[in-house]
Design an enzyme around this catalytic site. Structure first.
Site, PDB file in Angstrom:
ATOM      1  N   THR A  14       0.829  -1.214   0.000  1.00 30.15           N
ATOM      2  CA  THR A  14       0.000   0.000   0.000  1.00 30.15           C
ATOM      3  C   THR A  14       0.861   1.261   0.000  1.00 30.15           C
ATOM      4  O   THR A  14       0.696   2.145  -0.842  1.00 30.15           O
ATOM      5  CB  THR A  14      -0.907  -0.009   1.264  1.00 30.15           C
ATOM      6  OG1 THR A  14      -1.622  -1.241   1.263  1.00 30.15           O
ATOM      7  CG2 THR A  14      -1.871   1.135   1.252  1.00 30.15           C
ATOM      8  N   LYS A 210       5.068   4.034  19.191  1.00 34.58           N
ATOM      9  CA  LYS A 210       5.143   5.383  18.611  1.00 34.58           C
ATOM     10  C   LYS A 210       5.558   6.417  19.662  1.00 34.58           C
ATOM     11  O   LYS A 210       6.375   7.297  19.380  1.00 34.58           O
ATOM     12  CB  LYS A 210       3.792   5.747  17.997  1.00 34.58           C
ATOM     13  CG  LYS A 210       3.458   4.898  16.762  1.00 34.58           C
ATOM     14  CD  LYS A 210       2.001   5.093  16.345  1.00 34.58           C
ATOM     15  CE  LYS A 210       1.648   4.279  15.113  1.00 34.58           C
ATOM     16  NZ  LYS A 210       0.189   4.280  14.856  1.00 34.58           N
ATOM     17  N   GLY A 307      -2.793   4.971   6.128  1.00 39.55           N
ATOM     18  CA  GLY A 307      -3.383   5.029   4.793  1.00 39.55           C
ATOM     19  C   GLY A 307      -2.339   5.289   3.737  1.00 39.55           C
ATOM     20  O   GLY A 307      -1.254   5.796   4.015  1.00 39.55           O
TER      21      GLY A 307
END
Ligand code: HSE
Length: 438
Positions: A14, A210, A307
């Protein structure tokens, strides 16, 4: 016309597809910003025959990552494979090999950077290469560059972020629709946000990785992933969310890093935040990071944390930086300084707390509980009884600031009271930030 800088891209999933699209469709713009053209010289994939969502010359496709990494005519390696199956290998080995040959290396791999960042940066330093990892945290939000470039004039005291989109989507649904955890999890899985095994997101591991990276950069110290205190959202119920709303809060999974004297606090847990706090308005799968610097004051960064194109946006920014630095013969900005600031044990941390208890509705129960709180130095801000007469009823408390060790002692005593059926949930409350009460 200058020679193009040749890129080796490992992985065309992706994110790799998004990166290739930007490099192709925006080639002139990217070249102008990078100080010269870039060429996708080699792309490493598992299956070169697979149909792709981007137009790539079949001649550049191959299956051997090490061959590309060792190609002396490819000075920039872009690793976009991630950690399939949860293993940092082979990505770690590839990144180290590329850095040992002095290359500029771009990665979106949060797990490898969080677990092996020091080793990778040390290797880059020893061999004259550089590591870039903007896409490893919060997808399209340029928070790594903000901390390591735009905010270098500040001492950053605090970072507080919603940095896991899946859990933010789930908590938003639970808040807006009154839905239960299991139902929204199934919906998040159907929409492709949550994995079949959702534990990385819902147990807070993803956010812990993170915040370890962000805290290491913000406080210029090495924060090990294992040192991050972590609680997920699996115990949050529609009842907790209703109680939060009644008290003027929303529930968010926050990743928090704060300086505390000679220590730092680094933790991930569900949190009640005031409805008026900027982070309370961050809904659905969006991410946001709230930062306080001594010079700049409060800042908030908001955007898509995952995304194809948002993550590709961050990777391309790193590729352009790498090309720019390469042409000028300079290195990237990330360095290690060997510092290890001690992490404050969670038992010594100070917070306000929401506590939901289930008790028998009988005179004297509230007094017994408040005595247990008082005897352990826990001061109460508010108490609400939900229900009357049935067995059990809810007694909901919000405390003033208290050290966690004191709260734990008080709760242990409360849990033993005969009239107390259970302490059904305990959630930290964040509110006051640097003199401003939201
Ligand atoms: N699973 C993550 C999220 C994205 O839900 O935000 C990848 O880190």
């Amino acid at each position: 016309m200058q020679n193009a800088i040749r890129l080796g891209i490992i992985g065309l999933g992706t994110v790799g597809t998004g990166v290739a699209r930007i490099l192709q469709h925006g080639a002139d713009q990217v070249a102008a910003r990078a100080g010269g053209p870039l060429e996708i010289a080699r792309v490493v994939v598992n299956d070169p025959t697979k149909k792709r969502e981007v137009d790539i010359d079949p001649a550049v496709l191959g299956t051997d990552a090490l061959e590309v990494i060792r190609d002396p005519d490819i000075p920039i390696i872009v690793e976009l494979v991630g950690c399939p199956g949860g293993s940092v290998e082979p990505a770690r080995t590839w990144l180290l090999e590329a850095l040992r040959s002095g290359k500029h290396v771009v990665t979106a791999n949060k797990d490898v950077v969080a677990k092996h960042g020091t080793e990778l940066l040390r290797t880059a330093g020893e061999h004259g290469g550089s590591l870039y990892f903007e896409a490893a945290v919060a997808g399209g939000i340029p928070i790594i560059k903000a901390i390591s470039e735009a905010l270098v004039g500040n001492r950053i005291d605090m970072l507080m972020g919603i940095i896991n989109g899946t859990t933010n989507y789930m908590l938003t649904k639970m808040t807006q629709e009154g839905a239960a955890f299991g139902d929204v999890l199934r919906e998040a899985q159907a929409r492709g946000y949550a994995e079949a095994d959702p534990s990385s997101d819902v147990e807070g591991h993803d956010a812990a990785y993170k915040i370890a990276i962000l805290a290491s950069l913000a406080f210029e110290t090495e924060i090990a992933v294992d040192a991050v205190y972590r609680e997920g959202i699996t115990r949050i119920t529609p009842e907790d969310i209703r109680n939060a709303a009644e008290l003027g809060y929303v529930v968010k999974l926050l990743a928090i890093a704060k300086r505390n004297g000679e220590h730092v606090e680094v933790r991930v847990h569900p949190t009640f935040i005031p409805q008026s706090h900027p982070l309370a308005a961050v809904n659905d799968a969006f991410n946001a990071v709230f930062v306080h610097g001594d010079a700049v004051g409060e800042l908030m960064f908001y955007g898509r944390g995952a995304g194809m194109m948002p993550t590709a946006s961050a990777v391309v920014a790193d590729i352009v930086d790498a090309a720019h630095n390469l042409r000028r013969g300079v290195r990237g900005r990330h360095r290690i300084n060997g510092r290890r600031t001690p992490i404050l044990p969670i038992s010594q941390s100070i917070s306000r707390y929401y506590i939901n208890t289930k008790v028998v509705d009988r005179p004297g129960v509230l007094a017994a509980i408040t005595t247990a709180f008082g005897d352990n130095g826990v001061s109460l801000e508010s108490v609400i009884q939900k229900g009357r007469g049935q067995d059990p009823v809810s007694l909901v408390f919000v405390t003033h600031e208290v050290q966690e060790a004191n709260l734990t002692r008080a709760l242990a005593r409360i849990a033993q009271l005969a009239e107390v059926r259970e302490v059904s949930n305990v959630v930290r409350v964040e509110g006051e930030t640097h003199g401003r009460d939201y």
